[in-house]
Design a protein around this motif. Structure first.
Motif, short mmCIF file in Angstrom:
data_model
loop_
_atom_site.label_atom_id
_atom_site.label_comp_id
_atom_site.label_asym_id
_atom_site.label_seq_id
_atom_site.Cartn_x
_atom_site.Cartn_y
_atom_site.Cartn_z
N ARG A 156 0.73 -1.01 -0.21
CA ARG A 156 0.02 0.04 -0.35
C ARG A 156 1.14 1.22 0.11
NH1 ARG A 156 -4.23 -0.75 4.76
NH2 ARG A 156 -2.42 0.17 5.76
N CYS A 157 0.47 2.58 -0.58
CA CYS A 157 0.91 3.91 -0.62
C CYS A 157 1.04 4.62 0.47
CB CYS A 157 0.14 4.55 -1.68
SG CYS A 157 0.37 5.99 -1.82
N PRO A 158 1.83 4.94 1.25
CA PRO A 158 2.13 5.00 2.22
C PRO A 158 2.15 6.59 2.75
CG PRO A 158 4.20 5.15 1.48
CD PRO A 158 3.62 4.75 0.55
N LEU A 159 1.55 7.13 1.64
CA LEU A 159 0.26 8.46 1.26
C LEU A 159 -0.33 8.44 1.51
CD1 LEU A 159 3.00 10.23 -1.51
CD2 LEU A 159 3.58 10.20 1.10
N CYS A 160 -1.50 7.22 0.53
CA CYS A 160 -2.29 7.41 0.20
C CYS A 160 -2.90 6.30 0.71
CB CYS A 160 -2.76 7.36 -1.20
SG CYS A 160 -1.99 8.54 -1.89
N GLY A 161 -2.38 5.42 1.26
CA GLY A 161 -3.13 4.34 1.95
C GLY A 161 -3.55 2.87 1.60
N ILE A 162 -3.73 3.44 0.03
CA ILE A 162 -4.17 2.47 -1.13
C ILE A 162 -3.27 1.26 -1.66
CG2 ILE A 162 -5.89 4.45 -1.39
CD1 ILE A 162 -4.90 4.38 -4.58
N SER A 163 -3.36 0.39 -2.45
CA SER A 163 -2.67 -0.92 -3.12
C SER A 163 -2.03 0.13 -3.79
CB SER A 163 -4.11 -1.43 -3.48
OG SER A 163 -4.67 -2.00 -2.84
N LEU A 164 -0.81 -0.46 -4.22
CA LEU A 164 0.15 -0.23 -4.93
C LEU A 164 -0.58 -1.00 -6.72
CD1 LEU A 164 3.62 0.19 -3.68
CD2 LEU A 164 1.59 1.95 -4.19
N ASN A 165 0.22 -0.57 -8.07
CA ASN A 165 -0.35 -1.26 -8.73
C ASN A 165 0.61 -2.04 -8.51
OD1 ASN A 165 1.90 -0.08 -10.39
ND2 ASN A 165 -0.13 1.04 -11.87
N GLU A 166 0.66 -3.17 -10.17
CA GLU A 166 2.19 -4.21 -10.19
C GLU A 166 2.87 -3.71 -10.78
OE1 GLU A 166 -0.35 -2.99 -13.87
OE2 GLU A 166 -0.55 -4.07 -11.94
N LYS A 167 3.68 -2.83 -10.54
CA LYS A 167 5.08 -1.76 -10.99
C LYS A 167 4.92 -0.92 -9.85
CE LYS A 167 4.21 -1.45 -15.99
NZ LYS A 167 3.74 0.00 -17.39
N GLY A 168 4.36 -1.50 -9.09
CA GLY A 168 4.70 -0.38 -7.07
C GLY A 168 4.68 0.76 -7.63
N VAL A 169 3.66 1.47 -8.57
CA VAL A 169 3.34 2.51 -8.65
C VAL A 169 1.76 2.79 -7.58
CG1 VAL A 169 2.71 5.05 -9.78
CG2 VAL A 169 4.57 2.97 -10.21
N CYS A 170 1.24 3.98 -6.38
CA CYS A 170 0.00 4.08 -6.40
C CYS A 170 -0.96 5.25 -7.83
CB CYS A 170 0.34 5.19 -5.55
SG CYS A 170 -1.37 5.73 -4.56
N PRO A 171 -1.92 4.29 -7.54
CA PRO A 171 -2.50 5.22 -8.83
C PRO A 171 -2.86 6.03 -8.81
CG PRO A 171 -3.57 3.13 -8.02
CD PRO A 171 -2.37 3.33 -7.56
N LYS A 172 -3.43 6.79 -7.46
CA LYS A 172 -4.20 8.04 -6.91
C LYS A 172 -2.79 9.40 -7.18
CE LYS A 172 -6.53 9.83 -2.95
NZ LYS A 172 -7.98 9.24 -1.78
N CYS A 173 -1.92 9.15 -6.17
CA CYS A 173 -1.12 10.31 -6.11
C CYS A 173 0.27 10.05 -7.34
CB CYS A 173 -0.03 10.01 -4.79
SG CYS A 173 0.62 8.79 -3.84
N GLY A 174 0.34 8.64 -7.58
CA GLY A 174 2.32 8.23 -8.75
C GLY A 174 3.04 8.19 -7.36
N TYR A 175 2.75 7.98 -5.91
CA TYR A 175 4.28 7.57 -5.34
C TYR A 175 4.56 5.99 -5.98
CZ TYR A 175 5.92 4.72 -1.30
OH TYR A 175 7.18 4.36 -0.81
N LYS A 176 5.96 6.44 -6.57
CA LYS A 176 6.10 4.79 -6.81
C LYS A 176 7.31 4.51 -5.44
CE LYS A 176 7.05 6.84 -11.32
NZ LYS A 176 7.70 7.42 -11.84
N LYS A 177 7.14 2.74 -5.52
CA LYS A 177 7.69 2.37 -4.27
C LYS A 177 9.17 2.03 -4.90
CE LYS A 177 8.11 -2.27 -2.32
NZ LYS A 177 7.02 -3.88 -2.01
#
Length: 188
Positions: A166-187
Motif C-alpha cells: 500500500r501507498c504510504p501517502l494514500c493508503g491504497i493498493s499499489l499497482n503491479e509496477k509498485g506505483v500508486c494509481p492515486k498520487c503517483g508514489y513509486k515504491k
C-alpha cells in the motif's frame, strides 16, 4: 483493525424452483457491508481508506445494481435475452452508463451491456456473500461480509491472508509496477 464500507444495491431476481411468491420475478434492495482488515498504515493513520474500498468494490458491484440476477438454468433467461435482442438492447444501449467490469467466475457471470448477472445458484443473501467474496478476495483483505435484503440477512467471516503493498501517502493498493494509481508514489 478494520475499515467498514456499505453499498446499497437494487436488483430484480426470483427463486426459480421455489414454491409460492418467491418464484415470481421481484425487486429487492440489498445492503452489502464489507469489512477490510489490515494494519494501520502509519502514513495516513488508517487501515484502508473507505472511499478507496468503495471504488475497488464498486467496479464489480455496480453490475448488480439495477440489474436482473437469474440462475443459469432459469427458463426466463432465454426469453429475456430474446426480448433484449428484439429491442436492440442485448449488446448495450448508449444510455447504459452503469456498466461494471464484465466478469466470469465459477459462481457468476456479469453481462454489463444488458444489466444482467447469471448465477450458478439461487440468489440468496448467502449466495451473494459467496459471489462478492470470490470477486474481491484478491483485491481487498476482506475480514467479513454482511448482506441484508428485505428481512433476510447473513454474514460470513474470512481469514485475511493477502499481503497488499500500500501507498504510504494514500493508503491504497499499489499497482503491479509498485506505483500508486492515486498520487503517483513509486515504491523504492
Amino acid at each position: 483493525m478494520r475499515s467498514i464500507t456499505t453499498f446499497d444495491l437494487q436488483y430484480a431476481h426470483r427463486f426459480y424452483g421455489f414454491q409460492g411468491e418467491a418464484q415470481y420475478l421481484h425487486g429487492h434492495t440489498g445492503v452489502l457491508t464489507i469489512e477490510v482488515e489490515d494494519t494501520v498504515n502509519e502514513g495516513v493513520n488508517m487501515v484502508y481508506p473507505c472511499n478507496e474500498i468503495q471504488k475497488v468494490a464498486w467496479d464489480v458491484l455496480k453490475n448488480f445494481d439495477h440489474a436482473l440476477v437469474l440462475r443459469e438454468d432459469d427458463p426466463l433467461l432465454p426469453a429475456i435475452l430474446n426480448v433484449y435482442e428484439k429491442q436492440g438492447i442485448k449488446n448495450g444501449h448508449p444510455q447504459n452508463k452503469m456498466k461494471g467490469e464484465a466478469f466470469k467466475t465459477a459462481l457468476a457471470t456479469a453481462y454489463p451491456n444488458c444489466r444482467l448477472v447469471v448465477t450458478k445458484e439461487t440468489m440468496t443473501v448467502e449466495g451473494m456473500i459467496k459471489i462478492v467474496y470470490d470477486l474481491l478476495k484478491d483485491k481487498l483483505n476482506i475480514a467479513k461480509i454482511t448482506f441484508t435484503s428485505g428481512v433476510n440477512a447473513a454474514s460470513a467471516e474470512f481469514e485475511t491472508k493477502n499481503d497488499i503493498d500500500r501507498c504510504p501517502l494514500c493508503g491504497i493498493s499499489l499497482n503491479e509496477k509498485g506505483v500508486c494509481p492515486k498520487c503517483g508514489y513509486k515504491k523504492p
